[in-house]
Design a protein around this motif. Structure first.
Motif, short mmCIF file in Angstrom:
data_model
loop_
_atom_site.label_atom_id
_atom_site.label_comp_id
_atom_site.label_asym_id
_atom_site.label_seq_id
_atom_site.Cartn_x
_atom_site.Cartn_y
_atom_site.Cartn_z
N VAL A 53 14.36 17.38 49.05
CA VAL A 53 15.42 18.21 48.49
C VAL A 53 15.21 18.30 46.99
N GLY A 54 15.73 19.34 46.42
CA GLY A 54 15.58 19.53 44.99
C GLY A 54 16.67 18.78 44.25
N ARG A 55 17.42 19.50 43.46
CA ARG A 55 18.50 18.87 42.72
C ARG A 55 19.48 18.17 43.66
N ARG A 56 19.95 17.03 43.24
CA ARG A 56 20.89 16.27 44.04
C ARG A 56 22.25 16.95 44.03
N GLU A 57 22.48 17.71 42.98
CA GLU A 57 23.78 18.37 42.84
C GLU A 57 23.60 19.88 42.97
N LEU A 58 24.30 20.48 43.92
CA LEU A 58 24.22 21.92 44.10
C LEU A 58 25.48 22.55 43.54
N VAL A 59 25.30 23.51 42.65
CA VAL A 59 26.44 24.10 41.98
C VAL A 59 26.56 25.58 42.36
N ARG B 158 28.80 10.63 39.83
CA ARG B 158 27.66 10.15 39.03
C ARG B 158 26.94 9.04 39.77
N SER B 159 26.20 9.41 40.80
CA SER B 159 25.41 8.42 41.52
C SER B 159 24.22 9.13 42.13
N ALA B 160 23.06 8.50 42.02
CA ALA B 160 21.86 9.14 42.54
C ALA B 160 21.82 9.09 44.06
N ALA B 161 22.72 8.32 44.66
CA ALA B 161 22.64 8.08 46.10
C ALA B 161 23.26 9.19 46.92
N VAL B 162 24.28 9.85 46.39
CA VAL B 162 24.97 10.85 47.19
C VAL B 162 24.66 12.26 46.71
N ASP B 163 24.68 13.18 47.65
CA ASP B 163 24.50 14.58 47.30
C ASP B 163 25.86 15.18 46.97
N VAL B 164 25.84 16.18 46.12
CA VAL B 164 27.08 16.82 45.71
C VAL B 164 26.94 18.33 45.84
N VAL B 165 27.95 18.95 46.40
CA VAL B 165 28.02 20.41 46.42
C VAL B 165 29.34 20.79 45.79
N ARG B 166 29.29 21.53 44.71
CA ARG B 166 30.54 21.86 44.03
C ARG B 166 30.47 23.22 43.36
N THR B 167 31.60 23.63 42.84
CA THR B 167 31.68 24.92 42.18
C THR B 167 31.40 24.76 40.68
N ALA B 168 30.79 25.78 40.10
CA ALA B 168 30.53 25.78 38.65
C ALA B 168 31.84 26.10 37.93
N ASP B 169 32.59 25.05 37.64
CA ASP B 169 33.93 25.24 37.09
C ASP B 169 33.91 25.89 35.71
N ASP B 170 32.89 25.53 34.92
CA ASP B 170 32.83 26.13 33.59
C ASP B 170 32.64 27.64 33.70
#
Lengths: 333, 333
Positions: free
Chosen positions: A312-318, A154-166
DNA sequence: CCTCGGCGCTAGAACGTTCTAGGTCCGTAT
DNA sequence: ATACGGACCTAGAACGTTCTAGCGCCGAGG
């Protein structure tokens, strides 16, 4: 036979002397840069081979402003990180980048691992499932682009790439419902990262099927799974179980089988992670697999986007996961 | 929030200006070298902290003749290599060396892995269970000290640090004999590295106990173990089995249990490697453990001995393993 | 008073590359 | 003939450190 001490390695200058040209020209040939005739190229290359010249990447990187180096922090005990590292190598190579690896071990924490990478002049950092607090990650991100993989931050500074766990759990539930199951229980991961989302995915999927969700406490390890399974055994057994992760599922599997309850004959079990454990033929667990290929490709892509200042678009890529069906699931009797 | 592109990192010169001293002095302070007063030290350090200075290891290594860098090649899928890497980090740190990691992945072979390390100016190389042919290793060893861990190499050029595999199996057999077993079978590893030595250790240990050895073909994987177990089931079952490795033992275990033959009630099983699989509580396999601590300490030690031109004794260092007793072994009925 | 030695510090040359700014030569167009 | 452009090549300055000399200063010993 082995050399006595550190031998002076041949340098550009040595090659240059031998080939009778300037160091600059040798440099050009070595980099396959334009500006040398085919004949000289051959001559220089021959000279280099003869004396066993290898370019010194330290000096090379020192001189050129960009290092084309991506730092990767990984946990030495997570087999999944091994898979990710493989993918990162491939993705980085395609982009013309090198990887600098730094491991987190029981005796070497994340701070240390990151520290050495910073000294190595990496242009960006890829952190696999980091355990550092959000604040530390955000601070790091003020110095260079930081991409976190397989953990949400939960930070606007870092990018995240993760799996859609739900969605992963939803796949598992849908698979079970498709087989005809109507009584599906979820063994929970508690506080573990990702657990909340998987729980939510389970609840939604069950409700979408018009069924009532039932969550029992579990955890990360086998013992947690074993305890959960014992708890299930004292009540009426469901016909299927989705479990927080493979290790926990292994505990479930073990207790059920020892209690004489056949898997998948009496109970179907689905794990999460598609880890090496799940693939063992004696376990052969249906499991939700993360898309390593895509996770790593996106992580590298995002790092480069930041470096090149691309919007870049969304900061979080799922990334969507997929289900690997094995022999631990079958239609209910 | 994330920086737009590669930001210019602060250098010694920046710190020097800010602290009002020369770059040489800053260098002295940063290295904790003698030649600066306590007062200046504080001032310089403060200046460095303020602008977020980090020494550039590229430039640092370029200048100083010795890189104090040890290259490590490891396989990203071998969990055991992860343990070794942890140990190497610790041992290297004690000796004041850094580690440069280079992974072998499905898409990145050993040549590549070694190549990048050579460019990185490593002083010596530590190869974990390398698959390169002996000739390639010997050739590499003409350029810099090479220490091979966990594999034996028939070449005078490279150093080897490995476990005494024959003694490992002997420990297993002695444990079983001590429990009262008289009918102990060995499931073999075939051509796999180490298999011959383990087989030999088994034979010797059995003969030493006045018993007749009996070896059945196995292999590296679970399926091999499963096949071996099935072969055993058609004849009279032994009361105990030593298996080439844990994965293979898992196959043995699985087939025996599914056939209703209790482990350890009817048959005791001992694995080899003390891998994560063996430690799973649902497996809980008695296994022979390699001494990671010592293997890694010796590997680093040997590399440094070569670098410093110290005379070394045997080219091959053999470390004794130990037995980890779990619940897959018990006295015969 | 001069010399000496040590401490604290600095100038400037490395280290092995890449990069910029030319410099030669040759063939062709003016 | 002279100029011009291109292909090929080189000199020399970076890059950010560490290292080797050596400078100035101070207090002690002659």
């Amino acid at each position: 036979m082995a050399p006595a001490g550190p031998v002076r390695r041949p340098t550009l200058a040595d090659v240059a002397v031998r080939a009778g040209v300037s160091t600059a020209l040798v440099s050009i040939v070595m980099r396959d840069a334009p500006g040398a005739s085919a004949a000289t190229r051959d001559r220089v290359r021959a000279a280099a081979d003869e004396i066993g010249y290898r370019p010194d990447s330290r000096a090379r990187l020192l001189r050129s402003s960009r290092s084309r180096l991506l730092g990767v922090v990984f946990g030495v005990q997570h087999t999944f990180h091994g898979d990710l590292v493989s993918g990162l190598y491939a993705a980085a190579e395609r982009a013309g980048y090198e990887l600098a690896l730094s491991a987190v071990t029981p005796g070497r924490d994340e701070r240390r691992a990151v520290g050495t990478l910073l000294q190595d002049r990496c242009e960006a950092l890829v952190l696999l499932g980091p355990s550092s607090p959000t604040a530390a990650l955000a601070d790091l991100a003020t110095r260079l682009p930081v991409v976190v993989v397989a953990r949400s931050v939960r930070s606007a500074a870092v990018d995240v790439v993760r799996t859609a766990d739900d969605e992963g759990i939803r796949l598992a539930v849908d698979h079970l419902l498709g087989l005809g199951h109507r009584d599906v229980v979820h063994v929970d991961g508690g506080q573990a990262p990702g657990a909340a989302e998987r729980r939510r995915g389970y609840r939604e999927a069950l409700r979408a099927g018009g069924l009532t969700p039932r969550v029992v406490p579990g955890g990360l390890g086998e013992d947690d799974g074993a305890a959960a399974a014992r708890a299930l055994l004292v009540r009426t057994l469901p016909t299927a179980v989705t479990v927080f992760n493979d290790r926990c599922a292994l505990g479930v599997l073990d207790v059920l089988r020892r209690a004489g309850r056949g898997v998948p004959e009496e109970v179907s079990v689905v794990g999460y992670d598609d880890s090496r454990i799940a693939r063992l033929s004696s376990v052969d667990l249906t499991s939700v697999a993360q898309d390593v290929e895509q996770l790593t490709a996106l992580a590298v892509q995002r790092a480069l986007d930041r470096l090149d200042g691309r919007p870049v678009g969304r900061r979080e890529l799922v990334v969507p996961p997929h289900l690997v069906v094995r022999s631990s699931t079958a239609p209910p009797r």
